[in-house]
Write a protein that holds these residues in place. Structure first.
Motif, PDB file in Angstrom:
ATOM      1  N   SER A 232       0.854  -1.188   0.000  1.00 32.72           N
ATOM      2  CA  SER A 232       0.000   0.000   0.000  1.00 32.72           C
ATOM      3  C   SER A 232       0.892   1.241   0.000  1.00 32.72           C
ATOM      4  CB  SER A 232      -0.899   0.013   1.239  1.00 32.72           C
ATOM      5  OG  SER A 232      -1.659   1.206   1.326  1.00 32.72           O
ATOM      6  N   PRO A 233       0.492   2.276  -0.765  1.00 31.70           N
ATOM      7  CA  PRO A 233      -0.698   2.371  -1.626  1.00 31.70           C
ATOM      8  C   PRO A 233      -0.470   1.654  -2.950  1.00 31.70           C
ATOM      9  CG  PRO A 233       0.590   4.393  -1.788  1.00 31.70           C
ATOM     10  CD  PRO A 233       1.279   3.543  -0.764  1.00 31.70           C
ATOM     11  N   ALA A 234      -1.588   1.481  -3.694  1.00 33.05           N
ATOM     12  CA  ALA A 234      -1.539   0.897  -5.032  1.00 33.05           C
ATOM     13  C   ALA A 234      -1.706   2.029  -6.040  1.00 33.05           C
ATOM     14  CB  ALA A 234      -2.651  -0.129  -5.201  1.00 33.05           C
ATOM     15  N   PRO A 235      -0.636   2.458  -6.695  1.00 31.10           N
ATOM     16  CA  PRO A 235      -0.723   3.603  -7.606  1.00 31.10           C
ATOM     17  C   PRO A 235      -1.700   3.419  -8.763  1.00 31.10           C
ATOM     18  CG  PRO A 235       1.560   3.186  -7.026  1.00 31.10           C
ATOM     19  CD  PRO A 235       0.762   2.025  -6.510  1.00 31.10           C
ATOM     20  N   VAL A 236      -2.062   2.157  -9.069  1.00 27.21           N
ATOM     21  CA  VAL A 236      -3.038   1.935 -10.137  1.00 27.21           C
ATOM     22  C   VAL A 236      -4.391   2.562  -9.785  1.00 27.21           C
ATOM     23  CG1 VAL A 236      -3.865  -0.306  -9.258  1.00 27.21           C
ATOM     24  CG2 VAL A 236      -3.942   0.179 -11.722  1.00 27.21           C
ATOM     25  N   VAL A 237      -4.619   2.819  -8.497  1.00 27.28           N
ATOM     26  CA  VAL A 237      -5.840   3.492  -8.052  1.00 27.28           C
ATOM     27  C   VAL A 237      -5.596   4.996  -8.099  1.00 27.28           C
ATOM     28  CG1 VAL A 237      -7.593   3.682  -6.253  1.00 27.28           C
ATOM     29  CG2 VAL A 237      -6.389   1.515  -6.589  1.00 27.28           C
ATOM     30  N   SER A 238      -5.811   5.579  -9.267  1.00 27.09           N
ATOM     31  CA  SER A 238      -5.606   7.015  -9.473  1.00 27.09           C
ATOM     32  C   SER A 238      -6.771   7.806  -8.873  1.00 27.09           C
ATOM     33  CB  SER A 238      -5.528   7.312 -10.972  1.00 27.09           C
ATOM     34  OG  SER A 238      -6.778   6.997 -11.590  1.00 27.09           O
ATOM     35  N   GLU A 239      -6.673   9.132  -8.900  1.00 26.55           N
ATOM     36  CA  GLU A 239      -7.760   9.967  -8.392  1.00 26.55           C
ATOM     37  C   GLU A 239      -9.056   9.713  -9.153  1.00 26.55           C
ATOM     38  OE1 GLU A 239      -8.049  11.984  -5.779  1.00 26.55           O
ATOM     39  OE2 GLU A 239      -6.060  11.289  -5.170  1.00 26.55           O
ATOM     40  N   ASP A 240      -8.947   9.534 -10.472  1.00 26.69           N
ATOM     41  CA  ASP A 240     -10.149   9.256 -11.261  1.00 26.69           C
ATOM     42  C   ASP A 240     -10.735   7.894 -10.914  1.00 26.69           C
ATOM     43  OD1 ASP A 240     -12.006   9.965 -13.482  1.00 26.69           O
ATOM     44  OD2 ASP A 240     -11.111   8.177 -14.410  1.00 26.69           O
ATOM     45  N   ALA A 389      10.190   4.889   3.152  1.00 27.59           N
ATOM     46  CA  ALA A 389       9.984   6.170   2.473  1.00 27.59           C
ATOM     47  C   ALA A 389       9.535   5.955   1.034  1.00 27.59           C
ATOM     48  CB  ALA A 389      11.259   7.001   2.511  1.00 27.59           C
ATOM     49  N   THR A 390       9.982   4.858   0.439  1.00 23.76           N
ATOM     50  CA  THR A 390       9.553   4.476  -0.907  1.00 23.76           C
ATOM     51  C   THR A 390       9.128   3.021  -0.876  1.00 23.76           C
ATOM     52  OG1 THR A 390      11.717   3.686  -1.640  1.00 23.76           O
ATOM     53  CG2 THR A 390      11.256   6.052  -1.926  1.00 23.76           C
ATOM     54  N   LEU A 391       8.407   2.603  -1.914  1.00 18.26           N
ATOM     55  CA  LEU A 391       8.012   1.200  -1.997  1.00 18.26           C
ATOM     56  C   LEU A 391       9.240   0.303  -2.033  1.00 18.26           C
ATOM     57  CD1 LEU A 391       5.729  -0.875  -2.316  1.00 18.26           C
ATOM     58  CD2 LEU A 391       5.906  -0.554  -4.793  1.00 18.26           C
ATOM     59  N   LYS A 392      10.261   0.719  -2.749  1.00 11.59           N
ATOM     60  CA  LYS A 392      11.474  -0.090  -2.876  1.00 11.59           C
ATOM     61  C   LYS A 392      12.136  -0.315  -1.529  1.00 11.59           C
ATOM     62  CE  LYS A 392      15.724  -0.430  -5.624  1.00 11.59           C
ATOM     63  NZ  LYS A 392      16.531   0.208  -6.699  1.00 11.59           N
ATOM     64  N   THR A 393      12.228   0.727  -0.708  1.00  8.57           N
ATOM     65  CA  THR A 393      12.862   0.559   0.602  1.00  8.57           C
ATOM     66  C   THR A 393      11.988  -0.271   1.532  1.00  8.57           C
ATOM     67  OG1 THR A 393      11.949   2.677   1.378  1.00  8.57           O
ATOM     68  CG2 THR A 393      14.161   2.715   0.427  1.00  8.57           C
ATOM     69  N   ALA A 394      10.664  -0.137   1.414  1.00  6.30           N
ATOM     70  CA  ALA A 394       9.764  -0.947   2.235  1.00  6.30           C
ATOM     71  C   ALA A 394       9.886  -2.421   1.866  1.00  6.30           C
ATOM     72  CB  ALA A 394       8.328  -0.472   2.073  1.00  6.30           C
ATOM     73  N   GLU A 420       4.641  -2.943  -9.532  1.00  8.47           N
ATOM     74  CA  GLU A 420       4.943  -1.531  -9.336  1.00  8.47           C
ATOM     75  C   GLU A 420       6.441  -1.269  -9.381  1.00  8.47           C
ATOM     76  OE1 GLU A 420       4.139   2.289  -9.324  1.00  8.47           O
ATOM     77  OE2 GLU A 420       2.670   0.677  -9.507  1.00  8.47           O
ATOM     78  N   LEU A 421       7.225  -2.165  -8.835  1.00  9.40           N
ATOM     79  CA  LEU A 421       8.679  -1.996  -8.877  1.00  9.40           C
ATOM     80  C   LEU A 421       9.180  -2.006 -10.331  1.00  9.40           C
ATOM     81  CD1 LEU A 421       9.868  -4.227  -5.910  1.00  9.40           C
ATOM     82  CD2 LEU A 421       9.728  -1.732  -5.988  1.00  9.40           C
ATOM     83  N   GLU A 422       8.587  -2.870 -11.160  1.00  8.91           N
ATOM     84  CA  GLU A 422       8.967  -2.892 -12.578  1.00  8.91           C
ATOM     85  C   GLU A 422       8.605  -1.588 -13.279  1.00  8.91           C
ATOM     86  OE1 GLU A 422       6.903  -6.351 -13.864  1.00  8.91           O
ATOM     87  OE2 GLU A 422       8.291  -7.737 -12.854  1.00  8.91           O
ATOM     88  N   ARG A 423       7.478  -1.002 -12.905  1.00  5.13           N
ATOM     89  CA  ARG A 423       7.091   0.285 -13.508  1.00  5.13           C
ATOM     90  C   ARG A 423       8.025   1.395 -13.077  1.00  5.13           C
ATOM     91  NH1 ARG A 423       1.372  -1.447 -13.250  1.00  5.13           N
ATOM     92  NH2 ARG A 423       1.339  -0.987 -11.039  1.00  5.13           N
ATOM     93  N   GLU A 424       8.533   1.294 -11.853  1.00  2.00           N
ATOM     94  CA  GLU A 424       9.399   2.351 -11.336  1.00  2.00           C
ATOM     95  C   GLU A 424      10.802   2.293 -11.926  1.00  2.00           C
ATOM     96  OE1 GLU A 424       9.427   2.120  -7.114  1.00  2.00           O
ATOM     97  OE2 GLU A 424       7.354   2.808  -6.873  1.00  2.00           O
ATOM     98  N   GLU A 425      11.194   1.146 -12.473  1.00  2.00           N
ATOM     99  CA  GLU A 425      12.538   1.033 -13.036  1.00  2.00           C
ATOM    100  C   GLU A 425      12.678   1.905 -14.289  1.00  2.00           C
ATOM    101  OE1 GLU A 425      13.308  -3.049 -13.800  1.00  2.00           O
ATOM    102  OE2 GLU A 425      13.490  -3.579 -11.670  1.00  2.00           O
ATOM    103  N   PRO A 426      13.819   2.630 -14.421  1.00  2.00           N
ATOM    104  CA  PRO A 426      14.010   3.503 -15.588  1.00  2.00           C
ATOM    105  C   PRO A 426      14.155   2.708 -16.862  1.00  2.00           C
ATOM    106  CG  PRO A 426      16.001   3.386 -14.261  1.00  2.00           C
ATOM    107  CD  PRO A 426      14.945   2.670 -13.483  1.00  2.00           C
TER     108      PRO A 426
END
Length: 426
Positions: A232-240, A389-394, A420-426
């Motif tokens: 948590s959180p799940a970024p796929v759950v956007s404001e919309d 502080a970030t998903l990666k560190t958690a 999510e970690l795969e999406r965050e990779e550059p």
């Protein structure tokens, strides 16, 4: 204030831990609890499925609030029985809990309310169900109608696999009465997310989003389980997506229940599939999710107790939860063989070392042996949880903690939060 938490899993340990931090300093009871809750509450030797025993216990203890964790006692009517004793209960009535207790009933409610979900047909005859499968084609989802501890759903890539799932439920009675009917459902595409929301029947207050990992093994392979980890959180759950979930799912569902004379009080869990920003309901649960609760509640930065009380009192409009900015990750450590047969009573090593490393260890299937050692007592044994502080560190912190714990044949997935970690990779 005295609070009774019903249940013995990681969800209940997370609830007890969160309630123990309340400024109101409640006296906590847990029935039956586990080795983890015993450190924070007074465990009572009454199983969560023993409704008569729980009512007798509550009659003697007179808790100011009872919080029911698992689905089985909710679906069996524990809320109704305790309310008949004049006690305040956080949890839906037996009729409202049918949203989880019967997938057919839940589908009827969603269809009547216009809630976006998969098309489905129900069957109690194997031949008719298999004929529907052959007409439908694969992929397809076969669901046992009733409660099956998170194991009654089979996502089938072939018709042979789907027919086997139908026969296991209807002919072999793998799920007992829960599999007396099955739903054959379209296979939704997209990414899953979980939303827990508090409600007093009118107002809906969503909690932080999360994503569960149902399959037993890395890469989302293997059988479905009760959940092998979450974040948590799940970024796929956007404001919309949040707006759509509230406007198109929660409010219409509660309105349809009210139209039928059912007022839902407690927490309502929506398991979602999100595709191109459009959420559709995979399932409803009538209680806090497990292991979603273990990643949502550690992020809560306000008092949970008055929020639960407000649901009971019909005053939820006054509640606005506050959240920590940190991400949270839970890695479930399970017994070898789970979700099939597994051994119990195995001594667990390294619990103190994991907690000293900064992780929260939620007990799910644990007990204490005659010598006072913590031993395994279930399939999902521990939820090793960390904030970061970030998903990666958690993620790194949670796995560091899990690596310090061991027992014979223990296993866990090594790829929690991989999407999510795969999406965050550059």
């Amino acid at each position: 204030m005295k609070v009774l938490v019903v249940g013995s899993g990681g969800r209940e340990h997370a609830l007890v831990r969160t309630l123990a931090s309340s400024p109101r300093k409640p006296e906590l009871l847990c029935a039956p609890g586990n080795a983890g809750t015993a450190r924070l509450a007074r465990n009572l030797p009454v199983k969560a499925t023993d409704l008569d025993g729980l009512v007798s216990c509550a009659r003697a203890e007179r808790p100011d609030l009872t919080v029911i964790g698992p689905e089985a006692p909710l679906c069996a009517g524990l809320t109704d029985a305790l309310e008949a004793e004049g006690l305040a209960v956080f949890g839906p009535s037996k009729e409202a809990a049918r949203l989880e207790g019967s997938k057919i009933f839940a589908k009827e409610i969603m269809q009547a309310a216009g809630v976006p979900t998969a098309r489905a047909e129900s069957f109690d005859d194997p031949a008719a169900a298999c004929a529907c499968l052959r007409e439908h084609g694969a992929p397809v989802v076969v669901k046992a109608d009733g409660l099956a501890a998170g194991k009654g759903v089979t996502v089938c890539a072939s018709i042979d696999e789907a027919e086997r799932a139908v026969r296991e439920a209807l002919e072999e009675k793998r799920f007992g009465d829960a599999g007396g009917c099955v739903l054959i459902e379209d296979c939704l595409r997209g990414e899953e997310a979980s939303i827990l929301a508090l409600t007093d029947g009118e107002t809906v207050v969503p909690l932080a989003s999360s994503q569960d990992h149902k399959r037993a093994y890395d890469g989302d392979r293997g059988p479905n389980t009760g959940g092998m980890g979450a974040y948590s959180p799940a970024p796929v759950v956007s404001e919309d997506v949040w707006r759509r979930v509230m406007d198109d799912i929660y409010r219409p569902t509660l309105a349809e229940l009210r139209r039928r004379g059912i007022r839902y009080k407690g927490v309502l869990y929506a398991g979602l599939m999100i595709e191109h920003g459009r959420p559709r309901v995979v399932e409803f649960n009538c209680r806090f999710g497990d292991p979603e609760t273990q990643v949502v509640l550690p992020r809560l930065d306000s008092d949970l107790l008055p929020a639960l009380q407000a649901c009971v009192d019909g005053d939820l409009a006054s509640v606005e939860p506050q959240w920590k900015s940190e991400a949270c990750v839970c890695v479930v450590m399970a017994s070898g063989g789970y979700p099939g047969p597994y051994e119990k009573g195995l001594p667990i090593e390294g619990l103190n070392a994991a907690e000293e490393a900064g992780t929260i260890v939620f007990h799910a299937g644990t007990d204490a042996d005659p010598e006072g050692r913590v031993v395994t007592a279930g399939g999902r044994v521990l939820g090793v949880t960390a904030l970061g502080a970030t998903l990666k560190t958690a993620v790194a912190s949670a796995y560091r903690g899990a690596g310090k714990i061991s027992w014979d044949h223990a296993f866990y997935r090594t790829d929690i939060a991989h999407r999510e970690l795969e999406r965050e990779e550059p």
